[in-house]
Scaffold this active site. Structure first.
Site, PDB file in Angstrom:
ATOM      1  N   HIS A  66      10.726  -4.227  -9.042  1.00  0.00           N
ATOM      2  CA  HIS A  66      10.726  -5.458  -9.845  1.00  0.00           C
ATOM      3  C   HIS A  66      10.248  -5.173 -11.263  1.00  0.00           C
ATOM      4  O   HIS A  66       9.266  -4.469 -11.466  1.00  0.00           O
ATOM      5  CB  HIS A  66       9.826  -6.509  -9.195  1.00  0.00           C
ATOM      6  N   TYR A  70       4.636 -17.025  -9.455  1.00  0.00           N
ATOM      7  CA  TYR A  70       3.241 -17.476  -9.377  1.00  0.00           C
ATOM      8  C   TYR A  70       3.232 -18.892  -9.963  1.00  0.00           C
ATOM      9  O   TYR A  70       3.522 -19.072 -11.149  1.00  0.00           O
ATOM     10  CB  TYR A  70       2.326 -16.567 -10.195  1.00  0.00           C
ATOM     11  N   PRO A 107      -6.669 -11.928  -4.009  1.00  0.00           N
ATOM     12  CA  PRO A 107      -5.357 -11.270  -4.009  1.00  0.00           C
ATOM     13  C   PRO A 107      -4.431 -11.634  -5.175  1.00  0.00           C
ATOM     14  O   PRO A 107      -3.384 -11.003  -5.325  1.00  0.00           O
ATOM     15  CB  PRO A 107      -4.736 -11.734  -2.678  1.00  0.00           C
ATOM     16  N   LYS A 113      -4.093  -6.482  -6.494  1.00  0.00           N
ATOM     17  CA  LYS A 113      -4.780  -5.232  -6.868  1.00  0.00           C
ATOM     18  C   LYS A 113      -5.468  -4.506  -5.708  1.00  0.00           C
ATOM     19  O   LYS A 113      -5.774  -3.307  -5.824  1.00  0.00           O
ATOM     20  CB  LYS A 113      -5.838  -5.519  -7.951  1.00  0.00           C
ATOM     21  N   TYR A 168      -0.910  -6.053 -14.768  1.00  0.00           N
ATOM     22  CA  TYR A 168      -0.143  -6.236 -13.533  1.00  0.00           C
ATOM     23  C   TYR A 168       0.453  -4.909 -13.047  1.00  0.00           C
ATOM     24  O   TYR A 168       0.390  -4.597 -11.862  1.00  0.00           O
ATOM     25  CB  TYR A 168       0.964  -7.279 -13.768  1.00  0.00           C
TER      26      TYR A 168
HETATM   27  P1  FAD Z   1      -8.530  -1.797   5.286  1.00  0.00           P
HETATM   28  O1  FAD Z   1      -7.092  -2.053   5.145  1.00  0.00           O
HETATM   29  O2  FAD Z   1      -9.422  -2.951   5.615  1.00  0.00           O
HETATM   30  O3  FAD Z   1      -8.700  -0.655   6.397  1.00  0.00           O
HETATM   31  C1  FAD Z   1      -9.954  -0.340   6.960  1.00  0.00           C
HETATM   32  C2  FAD Z   1      -9.726   0.226   8.348  1.00  0.00           C
HETATM   33  O4  FAD Z   1     -10.968   0.620   8.895  1.00  0.00           O
HETATM   34  C3  FAD Z   1      -9.128  -0.798   9.301  1.00  0.00           C
HETATM   35  O5  FAD Z   1      -8.028  -0.239   9.991  1.00  0.00           O
HETATM   36  C4  FAD Z   1     -10.276  -1.111  10.253  1.00  0.00           C
HETATM   37  O6  FAD Z   1      -9.836  -1.453  11.549  1.00  0.00           O
HETATM   38  C5  FAD Z   1     -11.031   0.205  10.241  1.00  0.00           C
HETATM   39  N1  FAD Z   1     -12.442   0.082  10.612  1.00  0.00           N
HETATM   40  C6  FAD Z   1     -13.319  -0.885  10.290  1.00  0.00           C
HETATM   41  N2  FAD Z   1     -14.515  -0.648  10.828  1.00  0.00           N
HETATM   42  C7  FAD Z   1     -14.403   0.515  11.512  1.00  0.00           C
HETATM   43  C8  FAD Z   1     -15.298   1.282  12.304  1.00  0.00           C
HETATM   44  N3  FAD Z   1     -16.567   0.880  12.488  1.00  0.00           N
HETATM   45  N4  FAD Z   1     -14.851   2.407  12.881  1.00  0.00           N
HETATM   46  C9  FAD Z   1     -13.574   2.829  12.706  1.00  0.00           C
HETATM   47  N5  FAD Z   1     -12.661   2.128  11.961  1.00  0.00           N
HETATM   48  C10 FAD Z   1     -13.085   0.987  11.379  1.00  0.00           C
HETATM   49  N6  FAD Z   1      -4.248  -7.146  -1.301  1.00  0.00           N
HETATM   50  C11 FAD Z   1      -3.239  -7.397  -2.106  1.00  0.00           C
HETATM   51  O7  FAD Z   1      -3.059  -6.650  -3.096  1.00  0.00           O
HETATM   52  N7  FAD Z   1      -2.392  -8.468  -1.827  1.00  0.00           N
HETATM   53  C12 FAD Z   1      -2.561  -9.251  -0.696  1.00  0.00           C
HETATM   54  O8  FAD Z   1      -1.792 -10.168  -0.447  1.00  0.00           O
HETATM   55  C13 FAD Z   1      -3.621  -8.992   0.181  1.00  0.00           C
HETATM   56  N8  FAD Z   1      -3.824  -9.721   1.309  1.00  0.00           N
HETATM   57  C14 FAD Z   1      -4.894  -9.416   2.121  1.00  0.00           C
HETATM   58  C15 FAD Z   1      -5.144 -10.152   3.283  1.00  0.00           C
HETATM   59  C16 FAD Z   1      -6.261  -9.879   4.089  1.00  0.00           C
HETATM   60  C17 FAD Z   1      -6.509 -10.669   5.354  1.00  0.00           C
HETATM   61  C18 FAD Z   1      -7.144  -8.856   3.714  1.00  0.00           C
HETATM   62  C19 FAD Z   1      -8.384  -8.562   4.559  1.00  0.00           C
HETATM   63  C20 FAD Z   1      -6.877  -8.107   2.574  1.00  0.00           C
HETATM   64  C21 FAD Z   1      -5.746  -8.382   1.771  1.00  0.00           C
HETATM   65  N9  FAD Z   1      -5.473  -7.634   0.607  1.00  0.00           N
HETATM   66  C22 FAD Z   1      -4.446  -7.910  -0.184  1.00  0.00           C
HETATM   67  C23 FAD Z   1      -6.246  -6.517   0.235  1.00  0.00           C
HETATM   68  C24 FAD Z   1      -5.626  -5.226   0.755  1.00  0.00           C
HETATM   69  O9  FAD Z   1      -4.944  -5.450   1.954  1.00  0.00           O
HETATM   70  C25 FAD Z   1      -6.772  -4.276   0.922  1.00  0.00           C
HETATM   71  O10 FAD Z   1      -7.324  -4.049  -0.364  1.00  0.00           O
HETATM   72  C26 FAD Z   1      -6.381  -2.961   1.582  1.00  0.00           C
HETATM   73  O11 FAD Z   1      -6.085  -3.179   2.937  1.00  0.00           O
HETATM   74  C27 FAD Z   1      -7.534  -1.965   1.457  1.00  0.00           C
HETATM   75  O12 FAD Z   1      -7.284  -0.861   2.271  1.00  0.00           O
HETATM   76  P2  FAD Z   1      -8.484  -0.099   2.943  1.00  0.00           P
HETATM   77  O13 FAD Z   1      -7.861   1.015   3.698  1.00  0.00           O
HETATM   78  O14 FAD Z   1      -9.545   0.163   1.958  1.00  0.00           O
HETATM   79  O15 FAD Z   1      -9.133  -1.140   3.979  1.00  0.00           O
HETATM   80  C1  DHB Z   2       1.862 -10.443  -2.505  1.00  0.00           C
HETATM   81  C2  DHB Z   2       0.500 -10.533  -2.481  1.00  0.00           C
HETATM   82  C3  DHB Z   2      -0.173 -10.732  -3.646  1.00  0.00           C
HETATM   83  O1  DHB Z   2      -1.506 -10.800  -3.648  1.00  0.00           O
HETATM   84  C4  DHB Z   2       0.493 -10.859  -4.850  1.00  0.00           C
HETATM   85  O2  DHB Z   2      -0.195 -11.078  -5.986  1.00  0.00           O
HETATM   86  C5  DHB Z   2       1.843 -10.751  -4.870  1.00  0.00           C
HETATM   87  C6  DHB Z   2       2.537 -10.542  -3.685  1.00  0.00           C
HETATM   88  C7  DHB Z   2       2.590 -10.227  -1.230  1.00  0.00           C
HETATM   89  O3  DHB Z   2       1.946 -10.215  -0.174  1.00  0.00           O
HETATM   90  O4  DHB Z   2       3.807 -10.086  -1.265  1.00  0.00           O
END
Ligand code: FAD
Ligand code: DHB
Length: 423
Positions: free
Chosen positions: A93, A222, A313, A317, A405
């Site tokens: 995009h 948005y 979100p 980022k 962005y």
């Molecule tokens: P996570 O994805 O949280 O991964 C951490 C992992 O560690 C998980 O698999 C968990 O099960 C595991 N874990 C936890 N505790 C333990 C333990 N004690 N022992 C072993 N394993 C463990 N970002 C966006 O940019 N846009 C979005 O729309 C968006 N939507 C989101 C919706 C939700 C519900 C959440 C929670 C986050 C969202 N985010 C979004 C943020 C984005 O998904 C996260 O920033 C991203 O997942 C970060 O990745 P990570 O690997 O650091 O953490």
């Molecule tokens: C999506 C999530 C976001 O937080 C965003 O800013 C744009 C798109 C998505 O899940 O597609």
């Protein structure tokens, strides 16, 4: 007389519990995008890792979250060897729409940033690709690891203890990578006083749906409206991802599909736009929070991704910050474990926090510009409309949004340049 319980208790003091012990260079706690990508980058540079995940593979692969990858994140995923399906199925995009007062305004993100763009490719797909690559590589990835705890990282005997397949295990290592997300065990294991925390709660949450229907738009919308924020995103040419702002105390059971579509129609309404409905396949509510913990290193324990910081979100980022952290962490660990240099490791936290705070500000700014605040007396809405008119009317303001962005370019690390770091 002894009861059976007394007998068992006495036995357990006599018979030592068997602990299965092993060793690796880097123990990675968490198989989200941060942990899996770190494992992939280190594997490519000959560093041994074991990844420990609390949940099942099915759960990790089904967790619907982010969808927008910055170009820098796309480059790192390619470098990690998982760019092939993303290249085929991801949607490139070059702009976004900001919608308010019944009009959609396009921000020409690529034109304003010297050709940079974003990729629409779901986090679920990124995680599936990374898990598949890890399993092919044969490097250890263990799901359903219970009761993980981390210890010894302040000295030179870091260890992760956990149970798996009914056995108590310990994983001794040179470094522990805390990639276990916001609710993990690594960050809370750092002694109080050694870490500083900043946070902000917001008086709203996002209700998100996946729908089996072709997106009604070519680029993300948005939308600001008096009824609250809405976002029209997508996952593929046949799957739409949509969000609406709701009160954080709302229960998903109270939101029928019809009620969600009605709000989406109202909030996304703009001249010449029409929203097509389709079967809803997933819906959930996510609270919004800003959070930073610093420093991101305590001895041999290194935090990355959501374990260290969370953004609301709106700026897309969270996932991109996780990718940037582990890119810099991989470089630092390769430098230490293959070349014996501590330089990048010592700078790891500061290097990450520079872009973390930029993303914190951008996410907060997008969130406050686009969401209606229930406590606002009307003054805030006037400021929001003024800001939206400015961002869509001024090239300077639009360029600032576009630059943030698409994201700051990642520092050109040796890893990204595909250079083998010799030991
Ligand atoms: P996570 O994805 O949280 O991964 C951490 C992992 O560690 C998980 O698999 C968990 O099960 C595991 N874990 C936890 N505790 C333990 C333990 N004690 N022992 C072993 N394993 C463990 N970002 C966006 O940019 N846009 C979005 O729309 C968006 N939507 C989101 C919706 C939700 C519900 C959440 C929670 C986050 C969202 N985010 C979004 C943020 C984005 O998904 C996260 O920033 C991203 O997942 C970060 O990745 P990570 O690997 O650091 O953490
Ligand atoms: C999506 C999530 C976001 O937080 C965003 O800013 C744009 C798109 C998505 O899940 O597609």
């Amino acid at each position: 007389m002894w009861s059976l319980c007394d007998h068992a208790a006495a036995l357990s003091t006599i018979v030592p519990t068997v602990v299965i012990s092993e060793r690796t260079q880097v123990a990675i706690v968490g198989a989200g995008p941060a942990g899996l990508l770190l494992g992939a980058l280190l594997h490519r540079h000959g560093i041994d890792t074991v990844i420990l995940e609390a949940r099942t593979r099915e759960y990790a692969e089904a967790r619907i979250r982010a969808g927008v990858l910055e170009q820098g994140s796309v480059d790192v995923l390619r470098e990690a060897g998982v760019g092939e399906r993303m290249g085929r199925e991801g949607l490139r995009h070059e702009g976004i729409y900001l919608s308010f007062d019944s009009t959609r305004h396009r921000i020409a993100v690529s034109d304003l940033t010297g050709g940079r763009s974003v990729m629409i490719y779901g986090q679920t797909e990124v995680v599936k690709d990374l898990i598949a690559a890890r399993l092919v590589s044969g490097a250890p990835l263990r799901f359903e690891c219970a009761d993980a705890s981390v210890d010894g990282f302040a000295g030179d005997e870091p260890v992760v203890r956990y149970t798996h397949d009914g056995a108590d295990r310990e994983l001794r290592c040179d470094f522990i990578a805390g990639c276990d997300g916001f609710h993990g065990v690594c960050r809370p294991s750092i002694p109080g006083g050694a870490i500083e925390v900043w946070s902000r709660e917001y008086p709203f949450a996002w209700l998100g749906i996946l729908a089996d229907v072709a997106p009604s738009t070519d680029e993300l919308i948005y939308a600001y409206s008096d009824a609250g924020f809405a976002l029209h995103s997508m996952r593929s040419p046949t799957v739409s991802r949509l969000y609406i702002q709701v009160d954080p105390h709302e229960r998903i059971e109270d939101w029928s599909d019809a009620r969600i579509w009605e709000q989406l129609h109202q909030r996304l309404a703009s001249d010449g736009f029409s929203l097509t409905e389709g079967p809803v396949t997933e819906k959930s509510i996510t609270p919004m929070r800003s959070f930073v913990a610093a420093p991101m290193r305590h001895g041999a324990l290194l935090l990355a991704g959501d374990a260290a910081h969370i953004v609301p979100p709106t700026g897309a980022k969270g996932l991109n910050l996780a990718v940037a952290d582990v890119t810099m962490l991989a470089e630092a660990l390769v430098g230490r474990l293959r070349a014996g240099s501590d330089a990048a490791l010592d700078e790891y936290s500061d290097r990450c926090l520079g872009r973390v705070w930029r993303a914190q500000h951008f996410s907060w700014w997008m969130t406050t510009m686009l969401h209606t605040d229930p406590t606002d007396d009307g003054y805030g809405r006037q400021l929001q409309r003024s800001q939206l008119r400015y961002v869509t009317g001024s090239t300077a303001a639009a360029t600032s949004l576009a630059e943030n962005y698409v994201g700051l370019p990642l520092p050109q690390t040796a890893l990204l340049a595909g250079v083998e770091v010799d030991g």
